[in-house]
Design an enzyme around this catalytic site. Sequence first.
Site, PDB file in Angstrom:
ATOM      1  N   GLU A   1      -2.599  60.358 -60.434  1.00 22.35           N
ATOM      2  CA  GLU A   1      -3.121  61.500 -59.688  1.00 22.35           C
ATOM      3  C   GLU A   1      -4.652  61.493 -59.679  1.00 22.35           C
ATOM      4  O   GLU A   1      -5.286  61.830 -58.689  1.00 22.35           O
ATOM      5  CB  GLU A   1      -2.603  62.806 -60.292  1.00 22.35           C
ATOM      6  N   ASP A   2      -5.239  61.085 -60.797  1.00 23.22           N
ATOM      7  CA  ASP A   2      -6.695  61.050 -60.871  1.00 23.22           C
ATOM      8  C   ASP A   2      -7.280  59.809 -60.194  1.00 23.22           C
ATOM      9  O   ASP A   2      -8.491  59.603 -60.237  1.00 23.22           O
ATOM     10  CB  ASP A   2      -7.151  61.088 -62.347  1.00 23.22           C
TER      11      ASP A   2
END
Length: 722
Positions: A84-85
């Site tokens: 996600e990052d």
Amino acid sequence: MTKSAGQPIPRFGEIQDVVKSHYPDADLDLIRAAYVYSAREHQGQTRRGGEPYLVHPVAVAQILANMKLDESAIAAGLLHDTVEDGLVSVEELEQVFGKDVALLVDGVTKISKMEFSSREERQAESFRKMILAMSQDIRVLLVKLADRLHNMRTLDPMPPEAQIRIAQETMDVYAPLAGRLGIYWMRTELEDLAFKYLDHETYDYIRRRREESLKEQEEYVKTILSIIRERLEKYNINAETKWRTKELFSIHRKMQVQNIEFEQIHDLTAFRILVSTVSECYAVLGLMHSLWRPVPKRFKDYIAIPKGNAYQALHTTVIGPEGRRIEIQIRTRDMDLIAEEGIAAHWSYKEGKTLAAEDARVISWLRQMMEWQKDLEDPREFFEHVRVDLYPNEVYVFTPTGEVKEFPRGATPLDFAYSIHSEVGHTCVGARVNGKMVPLRHELQTGDTVEIITSANQKPSRDWLKYVKTARARAKIRQFMMTEERSRALEMGREAAERELKRWKIDLARAEKEGAIMNVAQEHSFKSETDLYAAIGFGRVSPKALITKLVPPHEREKALEALHQEKPVKRGRTADKSGVNIQGVTDVLVSFARCCTPLPGDDVVGFITRGRGVTVHKTDCPNLVTVDDRRMVEIEWDREQHVERVVRIGVHSRNRIGLLSALSGVFSSNDSDIVEASIKTLNDDLAQGVFTAYVKDLEHLTKIINALKNVKGVEKVERLGM
Ligand code: MN
């Protein structure tokens, strides 16, 4: 719980110890590798509170380890924020950690990307279902819940708007999901944490009041527990006695739902007696009722009649010392395990809701899974079995504004478009799904974001009915087709009327203006001219209906005379030899109309021509519509005579070698002489044959037609006019 700044990076040992305590032979290498990988990827990152970012994934992994999840889930907990990052790709994770871990992280990432915006209950329910549906592997949801739990525990450093947004989402979506999985402790913790941020004042008030009340009750609770234990010992019942305090949000909900004050909450503390067998449950109940007088109507036997969610226990309220009410719950240790930790669930019991059929199905499935888990030697095997689609019949998709819409599985952009508005449906040319163009027949998947593309030039076609799954879309398309067909019929009907009238030198537009068409329409019980045209277009009314009304009788007769240019059959054949009887007359010339070629067996009628005797028509011959009744004469077939008549038969067929001989063979084998036969090839594939042949009567013809239909490749057989 907030970690303070400058805290050291959490050590791997913290997780290792928990995992080892549950699974002495666990594959720690996988978890260690995930720990090292996560530490490297998140290196240098800090959380809002100032602590190293790694604190978060490690805490999530610890929660999962405490829940006795398997190594893959714990590894996924450590890695859950890396994709996600944007630190790594799912493909990369798969290469390093294998498909299982990569799929889990991918699933968690997908759920994390969804933002829940609406406060509407129905939306919240769709959103919950969507997450359940996306978590095809139940571990995905468990990792997501652990992630949310830790974020809620460390929400303080976040700005106030973010606190409210995240707390609301937790209250509306994640706490109910934890409840639905029966993870009771997690649900109540999530609720109380969210409650704290959403309504701090009330939260604080209830917390203070509960604290005071518990302090005040402390001695009382001890007394009750010792009385109960004493009584159980006396009767030799091996039982475990506990007491529990009602959670803060649970108190708040009860005050809200029942509209009562804090003082009126009587089950702030409840006593729980756990025994081994069901018969002991009832025995203990009797003992309690012999100790203290039960409050009428407060006894509930959920063992004999389990709750909808299979919750089982005996509940009773008694008047204890000092006239205080005491709630006592009695159940077996098995029942307790399911009620407390089991995936089964407390949620509907507490929320006072009944289970929707679908939820009941999901939950009973989960409960069955729990049962299986008991029989498995290694509890981790359980997670091998839970990769199942929880909602096999539905898909949940987003609108571009983040609203969730629910559709039956197999739904397409068309269903989506019609769910917005019928105009959007009618003009839909395609959609962008997750930013990519897709055709109308594209099947939507749970989690898709769908944007409909319309064009003013688009309109529905019959094919669309094959692509839609919702009743609404189907109905709207049908409705459109009917309107469309009617307007086409109307156009065709008006053209047919115009053509027919032209033959009689009448101008349709003028007749309309003079009201003549309206008269005909009304005579046929139509409300308007357009209804009449539509009926003509659909073939329900003959355009000749206009003629009877608009053309004077003598002109019509003249025209009909002209129609009968045909010479009488076998010159001068009179009624007595023609095969028909005309109202007892025998010496009149008879001919058979070429327009409808009547056959013995058909319903027929005679038309008295001027100077050429009587012409025989089928009664439904359209040419008769315009004829004056006075020139019609009744006719019936003479059964004594056998006069063969010539008919034409059309045959549509797949083209093939030997077709003509096969068809001709039908005539000869049925005793029918062919006068003329032709076969026309329409294209490589299709052929059209026309046969002119003698037949005896309608029965004979029907037999031949049926035989033709049985010839290989034949698709349609019809009787034609001459
Ligand atoms: Mn996270």
